[in-house]
Design an enzyme around this catalytic site. Structure first.
Site, short mmCIF file in Angstrom:
data_model
loop_
_atom_site.label_atom_id
_atom_site.label_comp_id
_atom_site.label_asym_id
_atom_site.label_seq_id
_atom_site.Cartn_x
_atom_site.Cartn_y
_atom_site.Cartn_z
CB CYS A 1 -40.49 8.41 -16.73
SG CYS A 1 -41.19 7.34 -15.81
N PRO A 2 -38.75 5.68 -16.79
CG PRO A 2 -38.69 3.21 -16.03
CD PRO A 2 -39.00 4.04 -17.22
#
Lengths: 139, 82
Positions: free
Chosen positions: B22-23
């Site tokens: 993430c991201p």
């Protein structure tokens, strides 16, 4: 639809918090937010050309720094500068170096800082931006 | 949709974001969605568990349809309809 604005006061010069800022910037980019980042005091150290890629200080859980940095590598986490750069590619991100902070770290000109920085600013610009932002963060 | 129904979908665009945290997967989806025609299907491969929650939220806000996901061989496959 009018874009939401994120105002980030970035004080930290530590890679753990800069990495967190990079993740948040990624989220803001995914949401198409306009982002304004104000580089304050210790962050100006991290943004100096000679420091950005070699600074590996961490602010918290310092006794586990090696584990932390190894985990970032294992997870394929981009260096914070790359995370910031990616966000700039995907949405409007303006990075302002606080003039005072720059001088503290012997950075008098924009050219003293990495190319992510857009300009050198004063505190009024930060306050005015923060006043109208939809989301304000201090890291 | 059931896993069997999802597996029968023909994707117009596949985003392989396995190995990124993430991201990364969400940004890969955002970049690739422009390549999907209206009404087209995007297939997203991710080894990041958070992507399962992020992608449906992101898609709903933009008016895209989250069709479902399943886990197999250590990664998630997520489907969106643009």
């Amino acid at each position: 639809m009018e874009k939401k604005k994120l105002c980030l006061a970035l004080y930290t010069g530590s890679v753990d918090k800069l990495t967190a800022a990079g993740v948040i910037l990624g989220g803001a980019a995914a949401e198409d937010m306009d982002v304004e980042i104000f580089i304050l005091l210790q962050a100006a150290f991290a943004f100096k050309k000679e420091n950005a890629m070699v600074n590996d200080r961490v602010a918290e859980i310092t006794d586990k720094k090696d584990d932390f940095l190894a985990s970032l590598k294992r997870l394929g986490t981009p260096h914070w500068t790359e995370a910031f750069r990616k966000a700039k590619e995907l949405t409007s991100v303006k990075i302002h170096i606080c003039g005072f902070a720059g001088k503290v770290w012997h950075g008098e000109k924009l050219d003293d800082f990495i190319d992510l920085a857009d300009d050198i600013c004063g505190i009024a610009q930060y306050i005015q931006t923060a006043e109208v932002a939809d989301l304000n963060l201090f890291i | 949709m059931t896993t069997e129904e999802l597996k029968k979908l023909k994707a117009d665009k596949v985003v392989d974001a396995r190995g990124t945290a993430c991201p990364g997967p969400l940004l890969a989806v955002k970049q690739a969605i422009a390549d999907v025609p209206d009404g087209g299907i995007m297939e997203i491969l991710s080894s990041d568990e958070g992507t399962k929650k992020d992608v449906p939220r992101w898609a709903e806000k933009r008016g895209y349809q989250y069709l479902g996901d399943f886990e197999e061989s250590g990664y998630f496959t997520i489907y969106l309809k643009k």
